[in-house]
Scaffold this motif. Structure first.
Motif, PDB file in Angstrom:
ATOM      1  N   LEU A  14       0.813  -1.217   0.000  1.00 15.81           N
ATOM      2  CA  LEU A  14       0.000   0.000   0.000  1.00 15.81           C
ATOM      3  C   LEU A  14       0.849   1.271   0.000  1.00 15.81           C
ATOM      4  N   SER A  78     -13.361   3.105   6.510  1.00 12.73           N
ATOM      5  CA  SER A  78     -12.824   4.453   6.329  1.00 12.73           C
ATOM      6  C   SER A  78     -12.809   5.228   7.644  1.00 12.73           C
ATOM      7  N   THR A  83      -9.059   7.202   6.439  1.00  8.50           N
ATOM      8  CA  THR A  83      -8.695   7.499   5.051  1.00  8.50           C
ATOM      9  C   THR A  83      -9.967   7.742   4.248  1.00  8.50           C
ATOM     10  N   ASP A  87      -9.341   5.258  -1.212  1.00  6.36           N
ATOM     11  CA  ASP A  87      -8.144   4.644  -0.632  1.00  6.36           C
ATOM     12  C   ASP A  87      -8.516   3.472   0.263  1.00  6.36           C
ATOM     13  N   THR A  88      -9.556   3.656   1.064  1.00  7.84           N
ATOM     14  CA  THR A  88     -10.012   2.610   1.966  1.00  7.84           C
ATOM     15  C   THR A  88     -10.395   1.351   1.196  1.00  7.84           C
ATOM     16  N   TYR A  90      -9.436   0.376  -1.773  1.00 13.93           N
ATOM     17  CA  TYR A  90      -8.230  -0.239  -2.335  1.00 13.93           C
ATOM     18  C   TYR A  90      -7.439  -0.957  -1.245  1.00 13.93           C
ATOM     19  N   HIS A  91      -7.291  -0.335  -0.098  1.00 18.89           N
ATOM     20  CA  HIS A  91      -6.575  -0.968   1.019  1.00 18.89           C
ATOM     21  C   HIS A  91      -7.231  -2.298   1.382  1.00 18.89           C
ATOM     22  N   ALA A 147      -2.069   2.787  -6.627  1.00 17.42           N
ATOM     23  CA  ALA A 147      -3.155   3.712  -6.261  1.00 17.42           C
ATOM     24  C   ALA A 147      -4.493   3.179  -6.718  1.00 17.42           C
ATOM     25  N   PRO A 148      -5.554   3.661  -6.128  1.00 13.76           N
ATOM     26  CA  PRO A 148      -6.895   3.240  -6.549  1.00 13.76           C
ATOM     27  C   PRO A 148      -7.150   3.611  -7.999  1.00 13.76           C
TER      28      PRO A 148
END
Length: 153
Positions: A14, A78, A83, A87-88, A90-91, A147-148
């Motif tokens: 990440l 999130s 975040t 982003d959340t 994707y994480h 990245a997303p």
């Protein structure tokens, strides 16, 4: 894989600045996932994970089997992770991909069976996008730049 290796791998994948951010992403994702699925399924999935990681899906969860959709999942994660939603999401996808490399295929399939994946239903298939794309790796990293790349809402 032990706790340090797991968190280090998440931090690397990440591109997070520190271990604290990686642990927060792992905890947020797995605790919320543990809230969504039945207790027995959470225990099965967590059994192959490092003890400290396993706890996020089992011991940290007070109520398993809650009914919420993908959007609510991302919102909850999130809020815990601190975040933004893309982003959340994707994480969570990358963390689930790492988990998928450590657990038996039957446990991953059991997880999929607990989460509706149809377009018209709860859109849980988005959680498995990295897994379904062949997993995280050099090709995935080159394609996305870490990245997303999608609208996760």
């Amino acid at each position: 894989m032990n706790f340090d290796e797991f968190t280090g791998e998440v931090q690397h994948r990440l591109e997070l600045p520190g271990t604290g951010e990686a642990v927060r992403a792992i905890r947020a994702t797995l605790m919320t996932l543990g809230q969504r699925i039945p207790k027995g399924n959470a225990e099965d999935l967590a059994a192959s994970l490092p003890m400290e990681i396993k706890w996020y899906m089992t011991g940290a969860v007070h109520e398993h089997g809650q009914r919420f959709d993908w959007k609510e999942f991302v919102t909850r994660v999130s809020e815990i992770e601190g975040t933004d939603r893309p982003d959340t999401a994707y994480h969570a996808q990358v963390i689930v991909d790492l988990v998928s490399t450590l657990v038996p295929p039957s446990d991953l399939q059991q997880l999929r069976n607990q989460l509706p994946e149809s377009e018209d239903d709860e859109n849980w298939r988005k959680l498995f996008e990295v897994v379904d794309a062949g997993g995280w790796g050099d090709a995935q990293e080159a394609q996305t730049g870490g990245a997303p790349q999608d609208d996760f809402s």
